[in-house]
Scaffold this motif. Structure first.
Motif, PDB file in Angstrom:
ATOM      1  N   TYR A 211     -25.620   4.417  13.380  1.00 45.14           N
ATOM      2  CA  TYR A 211     -24.602   4.190  12.006  1.00 45.14           C
ATOM      3  C   TYR A 211     -24.533   2.757  11.787  1.00 45.14           C
ATOM      4  O   TYR A 211     -24.539   1.689  12.467  1.00 45.14           O
ATOM      5  CB  TYR A 211     -23.154   4.695  12.776  1.00 45.14           C
ATOM      6  N   LEU A 212     -24.683   2.508  10.321  1.00 42.68           N
ATOM      7  CA  LEU A 212     -24.659   1.242   9.877  1.00 42.68           C
ATOM      8  C   LEU A 212     -23.458   0.629   9.121  1.00 42.68           C
ATOM      9  O   LEU A 212     -23.219   1.464   8.061  1.00 42.68           O
ATOM     10  CB  LEU A 212     -26.040   1.220   9.124  1.00 42.68           C
ATOM     11  N   LEU A 213     -22.975  -0.310   9.265  1.00 41.86           N
ATOM     12  CA  LEU A 213     -22.038  -0.890   8.277  1.00 41.86           C
ATOM     13  C   LEU A 213     -22.952  -2.179   7.799  1.00 41.86           C
ATOM     14  O   LEU A 213     -22.825  -3.065   8.536  1.00 41.86           O
ATOM     15  CB  LEU A 213     -20.649  -1.177   9.061  1.00 41.86           C
ATOM     16  N   MET A 214     -22.994  -1.955   6.413  1.00 38.27           N
ATOM     17  CA  MET A 214     -23.783  -3.022   5.896  1.00 38.27           C
ATOM     18  C   MET A 214     -23.382  -3.616   4.638  1.00 38.27           C
ATOM     19  O   MET A 214     -22.708  -2.914   3.790  1.00 38.27           O
ATOM     20  CB  MET A 214     -25.321  -2.196   5.469  1.00 38.27           C
ATOM     21  N   GLU A 215     -23.707  -4.842   4.487  1.00 32.48           N
ATOM     22  CA  GLU A 215     -23.478  -5.766   3.199  1.00 32.48           C
ATOM     23  C   GLU A 215     -24.197  -5.354   2.160  1.00 32.48           C
ATOM     24  O   GLU A 215     -25.265  -4.859   2.483  1.00 32.48           O
ATOM     25  CB  GLU A 215     -23.439  -7.109   3.690  1.00 32.48           C
ATOM     26  N   SER A 216     -23.646  -5.651   0.815  1.00 30.51           N
ATOM     27  CA  SER A 216     -24.425  -5.167  -0.442  1.00 30.51           C
ATOM     28  C   SER A 216     -24.084  -6.440  -1.366  1.00 30.51           C
ATOM     29  O   SER A 216     -24.076  -6.229  -2.542  1.00 30.51           O
ATOM     30  CB  SER A 216     -23.848  -3.883  -0.858  1.00 30.51           C
ATOM     31  N   PRO A 428     -32.069   6.802  13.488  1.00 28.15           N
ATOM     32  CA  PRO A 428     -31.847   7.914  12.322  1.00 28.15           C
ATOM     33  C   PRO A 428     -30.821   7.176  11.364  1.00 28.15           C
ATOM     34  O   PRO A 428     -30.806   7.907  10.326  1.00 28.15           O
ATOM     35  CB  PRO A 428     -30.980   8.957  13.210  1.00 28.15           C
ATOM     36  N   LYS A 429     -30.015   6.286  11.507  1.00 29.87           N
ATOM     37  CA  LYS A 429     -29.056   5.595  10.538  1.00 29.87           C
ATOM     38  C   LYS A 429     -28.668   6.869   9.842  1.00 29.87           C
ATOM     39  O   LYS A 429     -28.638   7.005   8.585  1.00 29.87           O
ATOM     40  CB  LYS A 429     -29.861   4.935   9.554  1.00 29.87           C
ATOM     41  N   LYS A 430     -27.756   7.649  10.506  1.00 27.12           N
ATOM     42  CA  LYS A 430     -27.110   9.035  10.131  1.00 27.12           C
ATOM     43  C   LYS A 430     -26.175   8.808   8.963  1.00 27.12           C
ATOM     44  O   LYS A 430     -26.285   9.645   7.982  1.00 27.12           O
ATOM     45  CB  LYS A 430     -26.399   9.715  11.300  1.00 27.12           C
ATOM     46  N   LYS A 431     -25.500   7.707   9.125  1.00 28.19           N
ATOM     47  CA  LYS A 431     -24.527   7.459   8.178  1.00 28.19           C
ATOM     48  C   LYS A 431     -24.460   5.727   7.773  1.00 28.19           C
ATOM     49  O   LYS A 431     -24.354   5.139   8.791  1.00 28.19           O
ATOM     50  CB  LYS A 431     -22.898   7.873   8.566  1.00 28.19           C
ATOM     51  N   VAL A 432     -24.289   5.555   6.541  1.00 27.06           N
ATOM     52  CA  VAL A 432     -24.513   4.156   6.204  1.00 27.06           C
ATOM     53  C   VAL A 432     -23.213   3.917   5.226  1.00 27.06           C
ATOM     54  O   VAL A 432     -23.134   4.792   4.334  1.00 27.06           O
ATOM     55  CB  VAL A 432     -25.692   3.800   5.293  1.00 27.06           C
ATOM     56  N   TRP A 433     -22.360   2.871   5.483  1.00 32.77           N
ATOM     57  CA  TRP A 433     -21.143   2.519   4.706  1.00 32.77           C
ATOM     58  C   TRP A 433     -21.537   1.227   4.133  1.00 32.77           C
ATOM     59  O   TRP A 433     -21.897   0.087   5.069  1.00 32.77           O
ATOM     60  CB  TRP A 433     -19.894   2.547   5.375  1.00 32.77           C
ATOM     61  N   LEU A 434     -21.559   1.082   2.762  1.00 34.25           N
ATOM     62  CA  LEU A 434     -21.721  -0.314   2.204  1.00 34.25           C
ATOM     63  C   LEU A 434     -20.430  -1.048   1.977  1.00 34.25           C
ATOM     64  O   LEU A 434     -19.469  -0.451   1.303  1.00 34.25           O
ATOM     65  CB  LEU A 434     -22.678  -0.117   0.923  1.00 34.25           C
ATOM     66  N   VAL A 435     -20.462  -2.181   2.443  1.00 36.31           N
ATOM     67  CA  VAL A 435     -19.282  -3.111   2.089  1.00 36.31           C
ATOM     68  C   VAL A 435     -19.701  -4.693   1.887  1.00 36.31           C
ATOM     69  O   VAL A 435     -20.694  -4.943   1.400  1.00 36.31           O
ATOM     70  CB  VAL A 435     -18.402  -3.282   3.477  1.00 36.31           C
ATOM     71  N   ARG A 441     -22.369  -3.794  -7.500  1.00 28.47           N
ATOM     72  CA  ARG A 441     -23.508  -4.182  -6.823  1.00 28.47           C
ATOM     73  C   ARG A 441     -23.747  -3.208  -5.642  1.00 28.47           C
ATOM     74  O   ARG A 441     -24.694  -2.729  -5.035  1.00 28.47           O
ATOM     75  CB  ARG A 441     -23.188  -5.695  -6.090  1.00 28.47           C
ATOM     76  N   SER A 442     -22.651  -2.593  -5.161  1.00 31.67           N
ATOM     77  CA  SER A 442     -22.501  -1.812  -3.746  1.00 31.67           C
ATOM     78  C   SER A 442     -23.156  -0.448  -4.496  1.00 31.67           C
ATOM     79  O   SER A 442     -23.983   0.189  -3.533  1.00 31.67           O
ATOM     80  CB  SER A 442     -21.268  -1.446  -3.204  1.00 31.67           C
ATOM     81  N   GLU A 443     -22.856   0.013  -5.721  1.00 25.60           N
ATOM     82  CA  GLU A 443     -23.375   1.367  -6.141  1.00 25.60           C
ATOM     83  C   GLU A 443     -24.820   1.014  -6.426  1.00 25.60           C
ATOM     84  O   GLU A 443     -25.550   2.295  -6.271  1.00 25.60           O
ATOM     85  CB  GLU A 443     -22.761   1.394  -7.590  1.00 25.60           C
ATOM     86  N   ALA A 444     -25.540   0.123  -6.750  1.00 23.86           N
ATOM     87  CA  ALA A 444     -26.832  -0.300  -7.175  1.00 23.86           C
ATOM     88  C   ALA A 444     -27.481  -0.173  -5.675  1.00 23.86           C
ATOM     89  O   ALA A 444     -28.623   0.548  -5.740  1.00 23.86           O
ATOM     90  CB  ALA A 444     -27.056  -1.680  -7.703  1.00 23.86           C
ATOM     91  N   LEU A 445     -27.045  -0.693  -4.708  1.00 21.08           N
ATOM     92  CA  LEU A 445     -27.625  -0.679  -3.447  1.00 21.08           C
ATOM     93  C   LEU A 445     -27.784   0.738  -3.027  1.00 21.08           C
ATOM     94  O   LEU A 445     -28.657   1.271  -2.468  1.00 21.08           O
ATOM     95  CB  LEU A 445     -27.253  -1.726  -2.512  1.00 21.08           C
ATOM     96  N   GLY A 455     -30.441  10.067   5.275  1.00 26.47           N
ATOM     97  CA  GLY A 455     -29.060   9.959   5.801  1.00 26.47           C
ATOM     98  C   GLY A 455     -28.211   9.775   4.728  1.00 26.47           C
ATOM     99  O   GLY A 455     -28.319   9.794   3.512  1.00 26.47           O
ATOM    100  N   ASP A 456     -26.681   9.918   5.170  1.00 25.89           N
ATOM    101  CA  ASP A 456     -25.717   9.833   4.495  1.00 25.89           C
ATOM    102  C   ASP A 456     -25.467   8.237   3.791  1.00 25.89           C
ATOM    103  O   ASP A 456     -25.302   7.529   5.151  1.00 25.89           O
ATOM    104  CB  ASP A 456     -24.229  10.441   5.004  1.00 25.89           C
ATOM    105  N   VAL A 457     -25.335   7.901   2.707  1.00 26.97           N
ATOM    106  CA  VAL A 457     -25.077   6.633   2.151  1.00 26.97           C
ATOM    107  C   VAL A 457     -24.025   6.624   1.479  1.00 26.97           C
ATOM    108  O   VAL A 457     -23.837   7.457   0.422  1.00 26.97           O
ATOM    109  CB  VAL A 457     -26.227   5.827   1.552  1.00 26.97           C
ATOM    110  N   GLU A 458     -22.874   5.740   1.560  1.00 26.24           N
ATOM    111  CA  GLU A 458     -21.705   5.826   0.549  1.00 26.24           C
ATOM    112  C   GLU A 458     -21.283   4.378   0.709  1.00 26.24           C
ATOM    113  O   GLU A 458     -21.384   3.438   1.582  1.00 26.24           O
ATOM    114  CB  GLU A 458     -20.701   6.795   1.091  1.00 26.24           C
ATOM    115  N   VAL A 459     -20.586   4.112  -0.345  1.00 27.65           N
ATOM    116  CA  VAL A 459     -19.776   2.790  -0.645  1.00 27.65           C
ATOM    117  C   VAL A 459     -18.469   2.979  -0.053  1.00 27.65           C
ATOM    118  O   VAL A 459     -17.448   3.898  -0.339  1.00 27.65           O
ATOM    119  CB  VAL A 459     -19.686   2.424  -2.134  1.00 27.65           C
ATOM    120  N   ALA A 460     -18.150   1.955   0.705  1.00 25.63           N
ATOM    121  CA  ALA A 460     -16.696   1.981   1.493  1.00 25.63           C
ATOM    122  C   ALA A 460     -15.554   1.943   0.429  1.00 25.63           C
ATOM    123  O   ALA A 460     -15.774   1.095  -0.550  1.00 25.63           O
ATOM    124  CB  ALA A 460     -16.547   1.039   2.493  1.00 25.63           C
TER     125      ALA A 460
END
Length: 468
Positions: A211-216, A428-435, A441-445, A455-460
């Motif tokens: 699981y990944l909490l990632m900057e954008s 696997p990075k099953k779920k990714v949340w962009l913060v 910017r977040s939507e573009a990434l 995997g699932d990617v969504e904007v927090a």
């Protein structure tokens, strides 16, 4: 296991993310929301998304105020647990949190004048310097790549993020007892550097991430120049010095100033620039530079070798003076010699750079050299955008000095570099949340990641709780 987005969701400031696991609450970062004074005070004072007394442990990714700046308020409000950080992050926080406290006190003076006129009661600062000092007593430090048990079933490891000195990605290896003891690996990216930094190591590619909490921050945006653009810097400075005046460099006190010092050291040593006096005029920058010398573990191989193989100080050279005292700062404006003055703030909104601009912006022999981002509606942005007249301390000044810009020094990875960072990471990075990004910017990434990742990617979303 639950994750609640308490800040830096839909914006780039106020990083706070609350993880609930095995009956414990772990707060990832505790940054200040930065915006209009009155709005920021209301957001920062009360911790609307959680009770500070219920937090068991804090993990801090790095020392920037939008990630660390509300820690003194957190401890003042009843948090008594450990604050985990790298050695360098703790050392930078000793000066940055004290500086932040000074700003809190100054801002409240401004706000109280307004409240007095409106017939409203005065307010207290979020915290004072004493609160910042007490907060530091709760820090527990560790180095990169050193696993540490921080809570029931939760082991933390810091990995180099290559962003600022001591910046870390935070890997949490979790035995989720509420989910049958399943083992899960959650990575919080913190802020990610570009790589090939003039001073620091590259970001580490972490393995086996579930699981990944990632900057954008720079989603959908590319930097104009690659890192390490020494030739461009040398060309700008040489051209500027030939004008015969001063070169004024607005620079952030932490990281940007030290990058510039190392680059100048290199350029002088290689004979690519004439040697002129260089002044660092910012008490915070001077303190940060001293801290940088204490942490070679963060240096890239070139700077490391410069320090140990060649026996030279990366941030000290002949003709450099580090200035703390106000009277010495004022004397710089009386000098008519050619020189380079590096001073905070980088956006020209505060600090001593405004005084240097006031005294030098109308001299056509001078140069204002921007080496970093300036937000909208800041003095730095008005100058960068080519305005012929700007207001400094409430008075108009004609911009007669030359304006030069080199944007290779950003501490944040751009869109392509964020994608490279993501793809270098295994698992696997099953779920990714962009913060930590403005919505566009977040939507573009997010769109770019969905195109390359199954995997699932969504904007927090601020205040939202996700379970996994």
């Amino acid at each position: 296991m639950k994750l609640k987005f308490c800040g830096a969701a839909g914006t780039t400031t106020g990083s706070q993310h609350l993880l609930e696991v095995n009956g414990k609450k772990i707060l990832l970062d505790c940054g200040l929301y930065q915006g209009r004074r009155q709005d920021a005070y209301q957001v920062n004072c009360c911790f609307p998304h959680f009770d500070p007394q219920e937090i068991d442990v804090v993990v801090l990714s790095h020392a920037h105020i939008d990630h660390s700046g509300n820690l003194p308020n957190l401890t003042k409000s009843g948090f008594t647990g450990n604050i985990h950080a790298t050695f360098a992050t703790r050392d930078l926080c000793t000066i940055m949190l004290a500086d932040s406290a000074h700003i809190q006190e100054y801002d409240v003076q401004w706000l109280n004048k307004r409240l007095l006129k409106e017939g409203k009661p005065p307010v207290e600062p979020l915290y004072r310097k004493e609160d910042a000092e007490r907060c530091l007593r709760q820090f527990v430090t560790s180095g990169y790549d050193r696993p540490m048990l921080i809570s029931d079933g939760v082991t933390m490891t810091f990995f180099d993020a290559g962003h600022i000195l001591g910046a870390a990605q935070v890997l949490l290896e979790i035995e989720d007892k509420e989910d049958g003891g399943k083992r899960k690996r959650l990575l919080f990216s913190g802020d990610i550097g570009r790589g090939d930094n003039e001073v620091l190591n590259n970001p580490v590619a972490v393995e086996d991430v579930d699981y990944l909490l990632m900057e954008s921050t720079y989603g959908g945006r590319e930097h104009e120049l690659p890192t390490g653009a020494l030739d461009e810097v040398a060309e700008v400075l040489d051209r500027s010095l030939k004008r015969g005046g001063k070169v004024l460099i607005p620079a952030f006190a932490v990281e940007r100033t030290q990058q510039i010092l190392y680059v100048l050291n290199r350029l002088f040593e290689e004979g690519k620039l004439p040697k002129v006096p260089v002044y660092v005029d910012s008490p915070l920058a001077v303190g940060a530079t001293e801290i940088f010398r204490l942490h070679p573990e963060c240096f890239n191989q070139e700077v490391y070798d410069f320090l140990f193989e060649e026996g030279k100080d990366p941030f000290l050279f002949e003709g450099l003076r580090l200035i703390r005292a106000v009277n010495e700062s004022k004397k710089l404006n009386e000098k008519h010699e050619q020189c380079i003055i590096i001073s905070a703030s980088g956006m020209c909104e505060a600090g001593r750079i405004r005084h240097h601009l006031k005294n030098g912006i109308e001299n056509p022999r001078n140069t204002i050299f921007f080496v970093g981002y300036c937000a909208d509606n800041t003095l730095g942005r008005f100058i960068r955008d080519g305005n012929e007249v700007v207001n400094i301390f409430g008075k108009p000044f004609k911009v007669k000095a030359a304006v030069e810009i080199v944007d290779s020094f950003s501490g944040h990875a751009d869109h392509s570099e964020l994608l490279d960072y993501f793809q270098a990471m295994t698992g696997p990075k099953k779920k990714v949340w962009l913060v930590h990004g403005e919505p566009t910017r977040s939507e573009a990434l997010c769109g770019a990641l969905r195109a390359i990742h199954k995997g699932d990617v969504e904007v927090a979303e601020l205040g939202k709780i996700v379970e996994f």
